[in-house]
Design a protein around this motif. Structure first.
Motif, mmCIF file in Angstrom:
data_model
loop_
_atom_site.group_PDB
_atom_site.id
_atom_site.type_symbol
_atom_site.label_atom_id
_atom_site.label_comp_id
_atom_site.label_asym_id
_atom_site.label_seq_id
_atom_site.Cartn_x
_atom_site.Cartn_y
_atom_site.Cartn_z
ATOM 1 N N UNK A 87 0.930 -1.280 0.074
ATOM 2 C CA UNK A 87 -0.070 -0.089 0.137
ATOM 3 C C UNK A 87 0.915 1.316 -0.049
ATOM 4 N N UNK A 88 2.016 1.052 0.732
ATOM 5 C CA UNK A 88 2.724 2.547 0.578
ATOM 6 C C UNK A 88 3.661 2.574 -0.585
ATOM 7 N N UNK A 110 2.079 5.571 -13.919
ATOM 8 C CA UNK A 110 1.013 5.180 -13.498
ATOM 9 C C UNK A 110 0.528 3.693 -13.770
ATOM 10 N N UNK A 111 1.097 3.143 -14.758
ATOM 11 C CA UNK A 111 0.959 1.562 -14.818
ATOM 12 C C UNK A 111 1.545 0.788 -13.730
ATOM 13 N N UNK A 116 0.807 -1.789 -8.338
ATOM 14 C CA UNK A 116 1.105 -2.021 -7.067
ATOM 15 C C UNK A 116 -0.128 -1.851 -6.144
ATOM 16 N N UNK A 117 -1.105 -0.828 -6.702
ATOM 17 C CA UNK A 117 -2.574 -0.704 -6.332
ATOM 18 C C UNK A 117 -3.290 -1.986 -6.226
ATOM 19 N N UNK A 118 -2.989 -2.570 -7.360
ATOM 20 C CA UNK A 118 -3.922 -3.940 -7.406
ATOM 21 C C UNK A 118 -3.203 -4.974 -6.404
ATOM 22 N N UNK A 119 -2.060 -5.001 -6.386
ATOM 23 C CA UNK A 119 -1.374 -5.994 -5.370
ATOM 24 C C UNK A 119 -1.720 -5.787 -3.902
ATOM 25 N N UNK A 125 -9.094 1.438 -7.451
ATOM 26 C CA UNK A 125 -8.217 2.575 -7.591
ATOM 27 C C UNK A 125 -7.215 2.015 -8.858
ATOM 28 N N UNK A 126 -7.014 0.937 -8.601
ATOM 29 C CA UNK A 126 -6.153 0.141 -9.646
ATOM 30 C C UNK A 126 -6.680 0.307 -10.889
ATOM 31 N N UNK A 127 -8.009 -0.021 -11.270
ATOM 32 C CA UNK A 127 -8.688 0.535 -12.515
ATOM 33 C C UNK A 127 -8.495 1.818 -13.132
ATOM 34 N N UNK A 128 -8.736 2.732 -12.059
ATOM 35 C CA UNK A 128 -8.736 4.135 -12.349
ATOM 36 C C UNK A 128 -7.256 4.607 -12.834
ATOM 37 N N UNK A 129 -6.377 4.019 -12.186
ATOM 38 C CA UNK A 129 -4.829 4.326 -12.546
ATOM 39 C C UNK A 129 -4.624 3.897 -13.785
ATOM 40 N N UNK A 130 -4.952 2.435 -13.938
ATOM 41 C CA UNK A 130 -4.938 1.797 -15.326
ATOM 42 C C UNK A 130 -5.370 2.380 -16.359
#
Length: 175
Positions: A87-88, A110-111, A116-119, A125-130
């Motif tokens: 998370x950090x 961003x990718x 990292x957000x997905x993990x 949030x991972x989908x938004x960043x993706x």
């Protein structure tokens, strides 16, 4: 006055009696006041002894794009990931992307932040960043990584498009 009232203690550190007090003071400050406080903390934090806190405060003090600070955050993310702090790491990478001036480099960061957000378990949030990463200029390999990540997120979310996405990513990565 706050110290006299027993709400905080000031010595070599400033400590609040309760975490909510610290949060209330921070939220009541203007953006400029927060930036100024983070700048002071970045200047007083030894980048050799405590590089992650230094990087975070420098990033929060930065108003616009700054590749040097973004790179420092990226290094902090690698250290956090090595310690198991997913998370950090995601937080450091997301801020690094925000501060990256080059559009192609920003898309790749961003990718990486999305991965990292997905993990870390935050699929939304991972989908938004993706989506932000995919909107930027990505070369062939990062585009394949993005497709693979979209497939992994679909798999976790148990949607029917996981297999085709993962197969498509495998075909892209085959070369």
């Amino acid at each position: 006055p706050a110290a006299e009232a027993g709400l905080m203690k000031i010595d070599c550190r400033v400590r609040f009696r309760h975490p909510l007090l610290r949060s209330a003071v921070y939220r009541a400050a203007s953006t400029g006041e927060r930036r100024h406080a983070h700048q002071a903390l970045a200047e007083e934090t030894d980048p050799e002894a405590d590089p992650d806190h230094h990087a975070w405060h420098a990033a929060q003090a930065t108003a616009g794009p700054d590749e040097e600070v973004a790179s420092e955050l990226e290094r902090s993310a690698m250290r956090s990931r090595a310690r198991g702090g997913l998370a950090a790491a995601a937080m450091f990478l997301k801020r690094a992307a925000q501060l990256t001036p080059d559009p192609a480099r920003r898309a790749e960061r961003r990718l990486t932040a999305a991965q990292a957000t997905h993990q870390a378990g935050d699929q939304n949030s991972a989908l938004r960043l993706l989506s932000l990463a995919e909107a930027g200029p990505l070369d062939e390999l990062p585009r394949a990584r993005a497709t693979a990540l979209r497939g992994q997120i679909a798999f976790v979310n148990r949607t029917g498009d996981a297999a085709p996405l993962l197969w498509g990513a495998a075909k892209q990565l085959e070369r």
